[in-house]
Design a protein around this motif. Structure first.
Motif, PDB file in Angstrom:
ATOM      1  N   ALA A 533     -31.001 -53.745 -24.878  1.00 42.12           N
ATOM      2  CA  ALA A 533     -31.224 -55.088 -25.410  1.00 42.12           C
ATOM      3  C   ALA A 533     -30.694 -56.079 -24.386  1.00 42.12           C
ATOM      4  O   ALA A 533     -29.728 -55.791 -23.657  1.00 42.12           O
ATOM      5  N   TYR A 534     -31.330 -57.243 -24.306  1.00 44.03           N
ATOM      6  CA  TYR A 534     -30.923 -58.221 -23.300  1.00 44.03           C
ATOM      7  C   TYR A 534     -31.037 -59.629 -23.865  1.00 44.03           C
ATOM      8  O   TYR A 534     -31.737 -59.888 -24.858  1.00 44.03           O
ATOM      9  N   VAL A 535     -30.347 -60.548 -23.216  1.00 41.06           N
ATOM     10  CA  VAL A 535     -30.458 -61.969 -23.527  1.00 41.06           C
ATOM     11  C   VAL A 535     -30.275 -62.745 -22.231  1.00 41.06           C
ATOM     12  O   VAL A 535     -29.473 -62.349 -21.366  1.00 41.06           O
ATOM     13  N   GLN A 536     -31.019 -63.828 -22.077  1.00 38.27           N
ATOM     14  CA  GLN A 536     -30.909 -64.638 -20.875  1.00 38.27           C
ATOM     15  C   GLN A 536     -31.236 -66.092 -21.196  1.00 38.27           C
ATOM     16  O   GLN A 536     -32.143 -66.380 -21.966  1.00 38.27           O
ATOM     17  N   SER A 537     -30.486 -66.975 -20.585  1.00 35.17           N
ATOM     18  CA  SER A 537     -30.728 -68.405 -20.700  1.00 35.17           C
ATOM     19  C   SER A 537     -31.058 -68.948 -19.313  1.00 35.17           C
ATOM     20  O   SER A 537     -30.297 -68.754 -18.369  1.00 35.17           O
ATOM     21  N   VAL A 538     -32.227 -69.576 -19.212  1.00 29.86           N
ATOM     22  CA  VAL A 538     -32.662 -70.175 -17.948  1.00 29.86           C
ATOM     23  C   VAL A 538     -32.511 -71.686 -18.072  1.00 29.86           C
ATOM     24  O   VAL A 538     -33.226 -72.335 -18.842  1.00 29.86           O
ATOM     25  N   ILE A 539     -31.566 -72.231 -17.332  1.00 29.26           N
ATOM     26  CA  ILE A 539     -31.252 -73.663 -17.387  1.00 29.26           C
ATOM     27  C   ILE A 539     -31.760 -74.305 -16.105  1.00 29.26           C
ATOM     28  O   ILE A 539     -31.361 -73.908 -15.004  1.00 29.26           O
ATOM     29  N   LEU A 548     -28.534 -67.104 -16.509  1.00 25.29           N
ATOM     30  CA  LEU A 548     -27.338 -66.424 -16.973  1.00 25.29           C
ATOM     31  C   LEU A 548     -27.711 -65.487 -18.113  1.00 25.29           C
ATOM     32  O   LEU A 548     -28.347 -65.902 -19.080  1.00 25.29           O
ATOM     33  N   GLY A 549     -27.340 -64.223 -17.967  1.00 28.64           N
ATOM     34  CA  GLY A 549     -27.699 -63.285 -19.019  1.00 28.64           C
ATOM     35  C   GLY A 549     -26.933 -61.991 -18.931  1.00 28.64           C
ATOM     36  O   GLY A 549     -26.069 -61.798 -18.059  1.00 28.64           O
ATOM     37  N   GLY A 550     -27.244 -61.101 -19.828  1.00 32.23           N
ATOM     38  CA  GLY A 550     -26.602 -59.799 -19.864  1.00 32.23           C
ATOM     39  C   GLY A 550     -27.502 -58.774 -20.509  1.00 32.23           C
ATOM     40  O   GLY A 550     -28.432 -59.097 -21.257  1.00 32.23           O
ATOM     41  N   ARG A 551     -27.241 -57.516 -20.221  1.00 30.25           N
ATOM     42  CA  ARG A 551     -28.046 -56.407 -20.729  1.00 30.25           C
ATOM     43  C   ARG A 551     -27.114 -55.313 -21.225  1.00 30.25           C
ATOM     44  O   ARG A 551     -26.112 -54.992 -20.564  1.00 30.25           O
ATOM     45  N   PHE A 552     -27.442 -54.745 -22.365  1.00 37.02           N
ATOM     46  CA  PHE A 552     -26.668 -53.634 -22.910  1.00 37.02           C
ATOM     47  C   PHE A 552     -27.574 -52.409 -22.965  1.00 37.02           C
ATOM     48  O   PHE A 552     -28.654 -52.452 -23.565  1.00 37.02           O
ATOM     49  N   PHE A 637     -22.628 -52.395 -20.210  1.00 34.63           N
ATOM     50  CA  PHE A 637     -22.985 -53.802 -20.331  1.00 34.63           C
ATOM     51  C   PHE A 637     -23.089 -54.372 -18.925  1.00 34.63           C
ATOM     52  O   PHE A 637     -22.189 -54.191 -18.096  1.00 34.63           O
ATOM     53  N   SER A 638     -24.186 -55.065 -18.648  1.00 36.72           N
ATOM     54  CA  SER A 638     -24.465 -55.545 -17.298  1.00 36.72           C
ATOM     55  C   SER A 638     -24.646 -57.059 -17.295  1.00 36.72           C
ATOM     56  O   SER A 638     -25.737 -57.553 -17.626  1.00 36.72           O
ATOM     57  N   PRO A 639     -23.624 -57.807 -16.932  1.00 36.57           N
ATOM     58  CA  PRO A 639     -23.787 -59.269 -16.805  1.00 36.57           C
ATOM     59  C   PRO A 639     -24.497 -59.607 -15.495  1.00 36.57           C
ATOM     60  O   PRO A 639     -24.315 -58.927 -14.482  1.00 36.57           O
ATOM     61  N   ARG A 640     -25.294 -60.677 -15.530  1.00 35.80           N
ATOM     62  CA  ARG A 640     -26.025 -61.095 -14.332  1.00 35.80           C
ATOM     63  C   ARG A 640     -26.098 -62.619 -14.298  1.00 35.80           C
ATOM     64  O   ARG A 640     -26.281 -63.257 -15.326  1.00 35.80           O
TER      65      ARG A 640
END
Length: 1005
Positions: A533-539, A548-552, A637-640
């Motif tokens: 599962a992942y989440v990312q915010s593109v500003i 900014l996002g992360g993946r589990f 968990f992979s922050p990016r």
């Protein structure tokens, strides 16, 4: 944004639509609009509103994962006027807001360059390498299970790059290579990312290659192309091209289904390719029965080659069909169904290339089942081993997706299934035979499948060494949601589940004194799964852009293996149990509640079934109670993060950092673990182990740790491999019309927890729990590491004044403590004097790489030439490419004959030598003309224009590809054998790539 052409004020309520699609949006009070999830391609975008004149912007180019900005200025009017057509601003050479290095390749680029595959285009980009057929770089296993060339990105191991089609992974989950190589006519665009990778992409350490399948439009379009290498070979008397016999037919057709009002659209493409696997050049110094031996010659005359000049070996074929059906039931709904079918076959020219001087063909040494007897001009009988091994694979893929939009939000659901099957086998008279086997008499065509007989009858030779392969089904379920929650913030999140159904089985054998010796029988079955599962915010603002996002990641291999991979007894053998140790709540005690002791266990009565003391068997059974454990879940968990800082309107700095993870290749997870097997030697069992050699409480075979097993043992509890990557870069556009783009990037990637082979602790097990000896076996653990760092610089010029170009250069260094497990295992078994104690260069390290491509295109704007000769250049395109790179590392051997190969210090440090550099020039000339709405073109293409001898592999004692010591492991691809085994020298032949010519025609509409 849409503004008034007169006042410059934003206009609300303007409908902005992409013509030929159902995609569109209305502007808000600030005049802004957003259209998300647009497929890659080139479009015409229209802005219209009542009371204003409509404007059409043509040639708006959309690429994968990139935001394109298209602004409109419209004029107020109270009349109905025809729409104004304007040329959209040219696609920027440097993407605004980029946070990492990468390359976006369009359909037009793929077709215009002198290459035939997507990998050929990617090879012109920094960081991408197609590994040549070099057995110092790839293992025998990798060589014999792939029908296409492996790839490496920025010095990584094989399988560390994620390949995708329409967002669905297509990697071979067992070995990591590509299960499908999509043909270039099937795609609308390719995105190659080697820097920052968004969290929606997982299972990759070094890069991603994402291909988008072409969709049908509202108009019928198509193209068909055929090219051939034999015809120019005849015209220009090119022997290698005449022998190569290369043919390539490919094409596509796309458009609306008639009678559906463009609601139902299709796109189909296909490719058929064939040719020789390799065309090699042998030297002119051949053996003659009448030739005198000169005193100055080191080698006797009969050690020379027996044929000269060019020879063709093996063959390759591939056929592929790609179909995509698009249904548009509503303006905000799209349903896609994609089907891909592909078959590939490769009969490579491998290391078993033997020539023998014998008067009688029936007594030839090492006869091979797929050989050819040749009588040369000296009357010698030659035995030519053509291609004893065939590699065949077949893949089918189905993708169904539904995309639903609500204003500025969209949801995409995908379900896909990838079926893949490979068989590697020896070929005898066109038949794929099981191995190991041998032949008794070639003339009689007698094949004997008995390895025992092969090894006892002197006149029989080994013919096949491998039979089998993998078969798997991967099912992918994926959901992706994105929403433009504000004018400056795009929110993305999603989840993915991949279920694997794996079956692997092969038999391998090696050469014996006079025949073959069966070595391994590998079989396993498993159904692992991986989820994420992942989440990312593109500003995005004018002054900064942040991703900014992360993946589990979560996955389970399923199956069981040793609880302690380095100790099969997990600290408790039958000796400890006899002495009173408790294992999993069980203890072996006598009637008085006292331990028997080791002597007492041996003194008990004999078990008739096992012929061992009964108490010792009981102690062994108890000792096994804690030896195995089920596969545990692996999580990460992979922050990016990626940041872009605009410096001026033209220039920007970018930075990215991230943690990336990859599932270990399942070949390393399950190898020799017995997972999914049925114990026993009966016909209904797998015949992998005896019925007694099982994991406690199961009918599944225990891991094969016998001393006679030459390969290593897998580990179902391997963790995810990990990489930490950092990149800093600068990019800018130059020139008055921004026709030039310059980019510089510096990167560092540290990979840890890579799969590596380690030796177990020596164990004295009186119970002989899993073997009759006290083995010290080799097992896979997360123990290896790799570091890659480098700098890349590129300069691009867009098409202007009829020409464009791209130039890039990279300097890199990648080091590791070990090769990948297959290659490391091979070295340990066959090159024992090569012991790696320190971090050294990786096999894929390329220190310097430079690429250039230039395109000159004349359409209707004819150049001024004397005698009005410019007319002859109408609709003509010339493309030129140049590549130069450092050679791959190799390990020098300081030896002059076979006799001292094994001497201590005969081998230098690992990968301390460098092969000669590789250079290649490509040229393609294309002349087009049109008849009504159909375009015709004829083209001529040349690879390796200067006919340079590019080494694929060197002799390890000279560093040259055309002179040196005979390959003592008989692995050098294309190596000739000789009868002078006392000296081990070989009269050289060239192994590598030479010039090839193609002519072809293309019809498009």
């Amino acid at each position: 944004m849409v503004t008034d052409a007169e006042s410059g004020k934003p206009i609300e309520g303007v409908a902005v639509v992409i013509q030929g699609t159902t995609l569109g949006a209305n502007t808000n009070a600030a005049g802004r609009y957003f259209i998300i999830s647009v497929p890659p391609g080139t479009y015409t975008v229209q802005a219209r509103r009542l009371g204003f004149q409509s404007v059409n912007a043509t040639d708006v180019r959309i690429t994968i994962d990139v935001t394109r900005e298209q602004n409109f200025k419209i004029k107020a009017t109270n009349q109905t006027l025809a729409a104004i057509t304007v040329q959209a601003e040219k696609t920027p050479l440097i993407e605004r807001g980029q946070v990492g290095s990468g390359s976006t390749i369009s359909e037009e680029q793929i077709q215009s360059l002198p290459v035939t595959s997507i990998a050929g285009v990617l090879a012109l980009q920094q960081g991408f390498q197609e590994v040549p057929q070099n057995t110092s770089l790839i293992s025998v296993a990798e060589e014999q299970r792939n029908t296409s060339q492996p790839i490496r990105v920025r010095g990584s191991r094989g399988g560390s790059t994620l390949s995708m089609i329409d967002g669905v992974p297509i990697n071979n989950s067992i070995f990591g290579s590509n299960a499908i190589d999509i043909n270039s006519f099937a795609v609308s665009g390719v995105d190659f990312r080697r820097g920052n990778m968004d969290p929606q992409y997982g299972n990759a350490l070094s890069g991603i290659v994402n291909s988008s399948i072409r969709e049908g439009g509202s108009q019928v379009a198509g193209s068909i192309s055929f090219q051939n290498g034999t015809l120019p070979g005849e015209l220009f008397n090119s022997t290698q091209d005449k022998l190569g016999g290369n043919n390539l037919l490919r094409g596509y057709l796309a458009g609306p289904v008639p009678g559906t009002n463009s609601k139902l659209r299709y796109s189909v493409s296909g490719q058929v390719e064939s040719g020789a696997a390799r065309v090699l050049e042998f030297d002119q110094d051949i053996f003659s029965v009448n030739q005198d031996v000169e005193r100055s010659e080191v080698l006797p005359a009969y050690s020379r080659d027996l044929i000269k000049g060019w020879q063709a070996f093996g063959g390759r074929q591939n056929a592929q069909f790609v179909g995509k059906l698009t249904f548009l039931p509503f303006d905000n709904t799209k349903i896609n169904f994609t089907a891909i079918g592909a078959e590939r076959a490769n009969r490579p020219y491998d290391r078993r290339f033997m020539f023998s001087y014998q008067p009688d063909p029936l007594s030839l040494v090492n006869n091979r089942a797929d050989s050819l007897f040749v009588i040369n001009d000296q009357g010698l009988v030659l035995q030519r081993d053509l291609t004893p091994t065939s590699i065949r694979d077949k893949s089918n893929m189905f993708i169904a997706s539904v995309e639903q939009r609500w204003g500025r939000s969209s949801l995409t659901l995908r379900a896909a299934q990838l079926d893949f099957e490979r068989v590697t086998c020896p070929i005898y008279r066109g038949v794929c035979l099981p191995a190991p086997f041998c032949q008794a008499n070639f003339a009689q065509g007698f094949i004997n499948p008995s390895p025992t007989l092969c090894s006892t009858v002197p006149d029989q030779g080994a013919t096949g060494q491998l039979f089998g392969g993998e078969k798997f089904t991967d099912r992918t379920f994926r959901a992706d949601f994105q929403s433009q929650v504000t004018d400056h913030n795009n929110l993305q999140f999603g989840a993915q589940l991949v279920q694997h159904d794996l079956v692997y089985s092969d038999r391998a054998a090696g050469p014996g004194q006079s025949g073959i010796t069966p070595l391994t029988y590998q079989v396993y079955r498993a159904k692992p799964y991986d989820a994420a599962a992942y989440v990312q915010s593109v500003i995005e603002y004018d002054f900064i852009s942040i991703r900014l996002g992360g993946r589990f990641d979560y996955g389970v291999a399923r199956g069981s293996s040793f609880a302690n991979p380095l100790d099969p007894a997990n600290g408790t053998t039958a000796r400890e149990v006899c002495n009173g140790a408790t294992v999993a709540g069980k203890q072996l005690l006598n009637a008085q509640g006292q331990p028997y002791g080791t002597t007492g266990c041996f003194a008990s009565a004999e078990n008739p079934a096992t012929k061992r003391p009964i108490l010792l068997d009981s102690a062994t059974s108890i000792a096994q109670g804690d030896d195995f454990t089920a596969a545990r879940a692996r999580t990460a968990f992979s922050p990016r993060i990626g940041v872009n800082f605009p410096l001026t309107e033209r220039s920007q700095l970018f930075f990215n950092a991230g943690r990336y993870t990859k599932v270990p290749n399942y070949a390393d997870v399950y190898r020799n673990t017995g997972t999914g097997t049925v114990a026993g030697l009966t016909a209904d069992a797998d015949r992998y182990c005896a019925a007694t050699q099982v994991k406690p409480g199961t009918a599944e075979c225990a891991p094969d740790i016998r001393a006679t097993n030459p390969t290593y043992v897998g580990n179902v509890n391997l963790l995810l491999e990990e990489a930490k990557s950092y990149e800093v870069g600068y990019s800018t556009t130059l020139g008055e019309q921004n026709n030039y783009g310059l980019q510089v990037a510096v990167y560092n990637r540290s990979e840890t927890g890579l799969t590596g082979i380690r030796a177990s602790r020596a164990l004295n097990d009186i119970g002989s729990t899993y073997d009759g000896s006290a083995p010290q076996y080799r097992v896979v653990v997360n123990g290896d590491f790799l570091t890659a760092r480098g700098m890349e610089i590129s300069l691009d010029r867009r098409l202007s004044n009829r020409y464009q170009y791209s130039v890039n250069y990279g300097i890199a260094r990648s080091t590791s403590n070990s090769q990948a497990p297959d290659r490391a295992d091979e070295i340990a078994r066959t090159e024992a004097n090569r012991v790696q104690l320190i971090e050294t260069l990786t096999d894929g390290n390329i220190t310097h790489t430079a690429n250039a491509s230039v395109t000159y295109r004349v359409q209707n704007d004819l150049p001024t030439l004397p005698f009005n000769a410019g007319r002859l250049l109408r609709n003509t395109t010339a493309s030129f490419t140049y590549q130069i790179r450092s050679g791959n590392p190799y390990t020098p051997v300081r030896a002059t004959s076979l006799a001292n190969i094994g001497v201590t210090n005969a081998a230098s440090d690992i990968n301390s030598g460098t092969a000669p550099s590789v250079q290649d020039m490509g040229l393609q000339l294309d002349k087009r003309f049109a008849i009504k709405n159909v375009n015709y073109s004829a083209f001529f293409r040349v690879s390796n224009l200067l006919d340079r001898k590019n080494c694929a592999q060197v002799f390890v004692n000279t560093g040259k590809c055309d002179a040196g010591l005979r390959d003592f492991q008989n692995r050098r691809v294309g190596n000739t054998g000789d009868v002078t085994t006392s000296t081990g020298f070989d009269q050289p032949e060239f192994i590598g790539a030479r010039r090839s010519l193609f002519t072809g025609i293309t019809v498009s509409f």
